[in-house]
Design a protein around this motif. Structure first.
Motif, PDB file in Angstrom:
ATOM      1  N   ARG A  41       0.845  -1.194   0.000  1.00  0.00           N
ATOM      2  CA  ARG A  41       0.000   0.000   0.000  1.00  0.00           C
ATOM      3  C   ARG A  41       0.878   1.241   0.000  1.00  0.00           C
ATOM      4  O   ARG A  41       1.907   1.275   0.672  1.00  0.00           O
ATOM      5  CB  ARG A  41      -0.896   0.010   1.238  1.00  0.00           C
ATOM      6  CG  ARG A  41      -1.962   1.095   1.271  1.00  0.00           C
ATOM      7  CD  ARG A  41      -2.785   1.013   2.553  1.00  0.00           C
ATOM      8  NE  ARG A  41      -3.345  -0.325   2.749  1.00  0.00           N
ATOM      9  CZ  ARG A  41      -2.932  -1.173   3.698  1.00  0.00           C
ATOM     10  NH1 ARG A  41      -1.974  -0.807   4.542  1.00  0.00           N
ATOM     11  NH2 ARG A  41      -3.462  -2.370   3.809  1.00  0.00           N
ATOM     12  N   CYS A  42       0.484   2.247  -0.758  1.00  0.00           N
ATOM     13  CA  CYS A  42       1.205   3.524  -0.742  1.00  0.00           C
ATOM     14  C   CYS A  42       0.179   4.635  -0.664  1.00  0.00           C
ATOM     15  O   CYS A  42      -0.674   4.765  -1.550  1.00  0.00           O
ATOM     16  CB  CYS A  42       2.084   3.674  -1.981  1.00  0.00           C
ATOM     17  SG  CYS A  42       3.110   5.167  -1.938  1.00  0.00           S
ATOM     18  N   THR A  90       3.356   7.917   3.012  1.00  0.00           N
ATOM     19  CA  THR A  90       3.795   6.666   3.648  1.00  0.00           C
ATOM     20  C   THR A  90       3.677   5.490   2.696  1.00  0.00           C
ATOM     21  O   THR A  90       2.911   5.513   1.729  1.00  0.00           O
ATOM     22  CB  THR A  90       2.977   6.341   4.912  1.00  0.00           C
ATOM     23  OG1 THR A  90       1.612   6.072   4.539  1.00  0.00           O
ATOM     24  CG2 THR A  90       3.031   7.470   5.916  1.00  0.00           C
ATOM     25  N   THR A 133       3.509   1.031   2.968  1.00  0.00           N
ATOM     26  CA  THR A 133       3.395  -0.139   3.831  1.00  0.00           C
ATOM     27  C   THR A 133       4.075  -1.324   3.155  1.00  0.00           C
ATOM     28  O   THR A 133       3.763  -1.640   2.006  1.00  0.00           O
ATOM     29  CB  THR A 133       1.929  -0.490   4.115  1.00  0.00           C
ATOM     30  OG1 THR A 133       1.277   0.636   4.710  1.00  0.00           O
ATOM     31  CG2 THR A 133       1.823  -1.671   5.078  1.00  0.00           C
ATOM     32  N   GLU A 156       5.336  -5.505   3.440  1.00  0.00           N
ATOM     33  CA  GLU A 156       5.037  -6.800   4.045  1.00  0.00           C
ATOM     34  C   GLU A 156       6.228  -7.720   3.826  1.00  0.00           C
ATOM     35  O   GLU A 156       6.636  -7.935   2.680  1.00  0.00           O
ATOM     36  CB  GLU A 156       3.787  -7.415   3.422  1.00  0.00           C
ATOM     37  CG  GLU A 156       3.421  -8.790   3.985  1.00  0.00           C
ATOM     38  CD  GLU A 156       2.271  -9.431   3.240  1.00  0.00           C
ATOM     39  OE1 GLU A 156       1.293  -9.803   3.881  1.00  0.00           O
ATOM     40  OE2 GLU A 156       2.373  -9.561   1.999  1.00  0.00           O
ATOM     41  N   HIS A 172       3.738  -6.535   8.707  1.00  0.00           N
ATOM     42  CA  HIS A 172       3.585  -5.253   8.035  1.00  0.00           C
ATOM     43  C   HIS A 172       4.307  -4.155   8.814  1.00  0.00           C
ATOM     44  O   HIS A 172       4.301  -4.131  10.052  1.00  0.00           O
ATOM     45  CB  HIS A 172       2.103  -4.877   7.922  1.00  0.00           C
ATOM     46  CG  HIS A 172       1.326  -5.737   6.988  1.00  0.00           C
ATOM     47  ND1 HIS A 172       0.009  -5.504   6.655  1.00  0.00           N
ATOM     48  CD2 HIS A 172       1.680  -6.863   6.308  1.00  0.00           C
ATOM     49  CE1 HIS A 172      -0.415  -6.422   5.822  1.00  0.00           C
ATOM     50  NE2 HIS A 172       0.579  -7.274   5.596  1.00  0.00           N
ATOM     51  N   ARG A 173       4.942  -3.220   8.078  1.00  0.00           N
ATOM     52  CA  ARG A 173       5.544  -2.034   8.676  1.00  0.00           C
ATOM     53  C   ARG A 173       5.236  -0.837   7.780  1.00  0.00           C
ATOM     54  O   ARG A 173       5.233  -0.957   6.546  1.00  0.00           O
ATOM     55  CB  ARG A 173       7.078  -2.187   8.792  1.00  0.00           C
ATOM     56  CG  ARG A 173       7.538  -3.217   9.799  1.00  0.00           C
ATOM     57  CD  ARG A 173       7.513  -2.689  11.223  1.00  0.00           C
ATOM     58  NE  ARG A 173       8.394  -1.561  11.434  1.00  0.00           N
ATOM     59  CZ  ARG A 173       9.699  -1.674  11.724  1.00  0.00           C
ATOM     60  NH1 ARG A 173      10.259  -2.865  11.839  1.00  0.00           N
ATOM     61  NH2 ARG A 173      10.432  -0.595  11.929  1.00  0.00           N
ATOM     62  N   VAL A 174       4.984   0.305   8.407  1.00  0.00           N
ATOM     63  CA  VAL A 174       4.690   1.536   7.666  1.00  0.00           C
ATOM     64  C   VAL A 174       5.879   2.474   7.791  1.00  0.00           C
ATOM     65  O   VAL A 174       6.396   2.698   8.895  1.00  0.00           O
ATOM     66  CB  VAL A 174       3.419   2.220   8.208  1.00  0.00           C
ATOM     67  CG1 VAL A 174       3.134   3.503   7.428  1.00  0.00           C
ATOM     68  CG2 VAL A 174       2.226   1.280   8.124  1.00  0.00           C
TER      69      VAL A 174
END
Length: 270
Positions: A42-43, A47, A49, A51, A57-59
């Motif tokens: 995800r963007c 930010t 994200t 995996e 998961h880390r942002v």
């Protein structure tokens, strides 16, 4: 009055601007500060994200020079909106998608690959293209009997046959078998890897490199053992395959050969 402070940093000490790379879904990068390696899922504004291969998961902020891509420092940027004017949709192979296209009636020509994993990987990346072109991919469970398989297929101008071979390197058993097939309507080509697993980029899996497995050991089991994965090669392959989202996750040595086979099989007879 605001004072002026000139930048006295010598030019050779200034950091060069890092290339900007769109944070497309599936892109595998490493965050510079933490070393966290994962695929973009995800963007959003400011930010991204990631995996990792364990599903964590880390942002992270979209900081300048904040990520490593294949060993080089890059600046991730938010990708352009999908479906906008001048931005045609792409298939996993990088081809322009054909909206609403139906699968073409299967051609007489075929592409044969050695094993089930090879077939699943080709389907994963080139499946949409193959359906549009009407090309069927089948697996052989090895190529020891390739000359007989070719004879049974009976290739011709309207029924070309392409064969993808693992470990096609000079002096190998596979190279000798491939050289024995001389029909002009058959193209036998391949990649240099012991197994098609190796055609997946290590960076896409969050590993530094594919391990070397001592001669005489089962290669897939040896890989699982060396990487600390459960010694269940079927489950390991499904995990590997799940990390392949597009052609960017594969090595050029495989990409070029599959594209070559598709072009050969779909070439119209003169």
């Amino acid at each position: 009055m605001r004072s002026y402070s000139p930048d006295l940093t010598p030019p050779w000490k200034k950091q060069a601007a890092a290339p900007e790379v769109p944070a497309d879904a599936g892109l595998v990068v490493e965050e510079v500060g933490t070393g966290f390696c994962g695929a973009v899922i995800r963007c959003e504004a400011g930010t991204v994200t990631l995996e990792d291969r364990f599903g964590k998961h880390r942002v992270f902020p979209l900081a300048a020079r904040g990520f490593l891509l294949e060993g080089g420092t890059v600046t991730l940027v938010r990708p352009p909106a999908q479906g906008g004017a001048g931005a045609p949709a792409r298939t996993a192979s990088g081809s322009v998608a054909v909206p609403g296209a139906r699968a073409r009636v299967a051609r007489a020509g075929r592409i044969y690959v050695e094993g089930r994993h090879d077939a699943e990987l080709v389907e994963r990346v080139w499946g949409d293209d193959l359906r549009v072109e009407g090309v069927v991919v089948e697996y052989l469970a090895g190529i020891d009997d390739l000359p007989a398989v070719v004879a049974e297929f009976a290739p011709g101008p309207d029924a070309r046959l392409g064969v993808l071979v693992d470990h096609l390197v000079p002096g190998s058993k596979e190279s000798r078998i491939a050289a024995s097939v001389t029909d002009e309507h058959v193209l036998v080509t391949g990649h240099p890897y012991v197994d098609v697993w190796e055609a997946v980029k290590p960076s896409s899996l969050g590993i530094g490199a594919w391990p070397r497995v001592p001669h005489g050991q089962d290669w897939k089991t040896g890989v699982c053992r060396a990487l600390g994965w459960p010694e269940n090669t079927g489950a390991a392959w499904q995990g590997i395959l799940s990390r392949v989202r597009s052609y960017r996750d594969l090595e050029p040595a495989l990409l070029g050969r599959v594209e070559e086979l598709i072009d050969f099989v779909t070439e119209e007879p003169c």
